[in-house]
Design an enzyme around this catalytic site. Sequence first.
Site, short mmCIF file in Angstrom:
data_model
loop_
_atom_site.label_atom_id
_atom_site.label_comp_id
_atom_site.label_asym_id
_atom_site.label_seq_id
_atom_site.Cartn_x
_atom_site.Cartn_y
_atom_site.Cartn_z
N GLY A 82 30.61 -42.57 13.28
CA GLY A 82 29.27 -42.79 13.82
C GLY A 82 28.94 -41.91 15.00
O GLY A 82 27.79 -41.53 15.19
N MET A 109 40.23 -41.23 9.20
CA MET A 109 39.43 -41.30 10.43
C MET A 109 40.34 -41.75 11.57
O MET A 109 41.06 -42.75 11.45
CB MET A 109 38.29 -42.32 10.29
CG MET A 109 37.15 -41.90 9.38
SD MET A 109 36.43 -40.29 9.74
CE MET A 109 35.79 -40.54 11.41
N GLY A 125 35.05 -31.87 17.06
CA GLY A 125 33.67 -31.68 17.49
C GLY A 125 33.60 -31.32 18.95
O GLY A 125 33.48 -30.14 19.32
N GLY A 173 30.48 -38.71 17.89
CA GLY A 173 31.50 -37.78 18.38
C GLY A 173 31.95 -38.21 19.77
O GLY A 173 31.41 -39.16 20.35
N GLY A 174 32.96 -37.55 20.28
CA GLY A 174 33.38 -37.74 21.67
C GLY A 174 34.15 -39.02 21.96
O GLY A 174 34.28 -39.41 23.12
N ASP A 192 40.11 -36.78 11.48
CA ASP A 192 38.78 -36.61 12.06
C ASP A 192 38.55 -37.61 13.19
O ASP A 192 38.50 -38.82 12.95
CB ASP A 192 37.75 -36.83 10.93
CG ASP A 192 36.32 -36.62 11.37
OD1 ASP A 192 36.09 -36.20 12.51
OD2 ASP A 192 35.42 -36.88 10.53
N GLY A 193 38.38 -37.08 14.41
CA GLY A 193 37.95 -37.91 15.53
C GLY A 193 38.91 -37.86 16.71
O GLY A 193 40.09 -38.16 16.59
N MET A 202 25.11 -38.66 8.17
CA MET A 202 25.03 -40.09 8.50
C MET A 202 23.63 -40.59 8.17
O MET A 202 22.65 -39.94 8.54
CB MET A 202 25.31 -40.31 9.98
CG MET A 202 26.64 -39.75 10.46
SD MET A 202 26.96 -40.25 12.17
CE MET A 202 28.36 -39.20 12.57
N HIS A 248 31.13 -34.59 5.03
CA HIS A 248 31.68 -35.94 5.22
C HIS A 248 30.50 -36.91 5.10
O HIS A 248 29.68 -37.02 6.02
CB HIS A 248 32.35 -35.97 6.60
CG HIS A 248 32.86 -37.31 7.01
ND1 HIS A 248 33.28 -37.59 8.30
CD2 HIS A 248 33.04 -38.47 6.31
CE1 HIS A 248 33.69 -38.84 8.36
NE2 HIS A 248 33.54 -39.40 7.19
C1 DX5 Z 1 32.56 -39.18 13.57
C2 DX5 Z 1 32.56 -37.89 12.81
C3 DX5 Z 1 33.42 -36.84 13.40
C4 DX5 Z 1 33.03 -36.38 14.78
C5 DX5 Z 1 34.24 -35.91 15.50
O1 DX5 Z 1 31.85 -40.13 12.82
O2 DX5 Z 1 33.01 -38.11 11.49
O3 DX5 Z 1 33.52 -35.72 12.52
O4 DX5 Z 1 32.10 -35.32 14.75
O5 DX5 Z 1 33.89 -35.62 16.80
P1 DX5 Z 1 34.97 -35.53 17.96
O6 DX5 Z 1 35.89 -34.41 17.60
O7 DX5 Z 1 34.13 -35.24 19.16
O8 DX5 Z 1 35.67 -36.84 18.02
ZN ZN Z 2 33.46 -36.31 10.18
#
Ligand code: DX5
Ligand code: ZN
Length: 219
Positions: free
Chosen positions: A144, A139, A200, A146-147, A178-179, A38, A67
């Site tokens: 931006g 997505m 994550g 995690g969690g 992802d997410g 990022m 990513h």
């Molecule tokens: C968010 C990321 C994800 C993130 C996922 O922008 O692209 O890869 O790490 O995290 P979790 O699994 O905690 O939602």
């Molecule tokens: Zn990601």
Amino acid sequence: MLQVKVAPSILAGDFARMGETVKRLENCGADYIHCDVMDGNFVPTITFGNQMIEHIRPYTTLPLDCHLMVLHPDTRLESFARAGANIVTVHVEECREFTLQTLRIIKNYGMRASAVINPNTPVEQLFDCVEVADMLLLMSVHPGWGGQKFIPATLQKIEALRDFCVRNGRPELDIEVDGGITEENVRDVIAAGANVIVAGSTVFRAADMQATIRRLHGE
Ligand code: DX5
Ligand code: ZN
């Protein structure tokens, strides 16, 4: 049935111990290492770039799944190839009409090429990429952080994308999500047609990382 792969995101790990972390993920049964790059512009957060990829490279033989949440990802491809990235995913929102060309450049560097859309981008915007891509990413949270909580409307997008792949000669194409994926919702994600699972917080908060990664395979 496609083989399910689990790609833990190191975004949820300790940035001061990334080498040990990727080694541990490999020992616990991860298939890919998902690396969230990022730049503080495409998304507000800044994480890490090609130098982190280069530094963790010697610690694992697993594919590094990068990513890129950055402006102008096309200008970064060579540096990720040199750093040892295996899969590079670019955002359609940032590449726009250059997405296909960008995917081809990624492949020319010897890496696997993938495109991704944000939750508010219609799934149809990935359809052009089906012929060229090695993987496509949806997505299931706004990029931006995690969690966050999984956005349920992603399930219909997965179904629509898998259906399009099946009808257009790419039934085996990897679809990554992802997410917000948890041990509870992962079965729905797989049943909808995804086969690469990013996680994550679920992996890093687990009491038993190995058991959690096994369950994220849908087993
Ligand atoms: C968010 C990321 C994800 C993130 C996922 O922008 O692209 O890869 O790490 O995290 P979790 O699994 O905690 O939602
Ligand atoms: Zn990601």
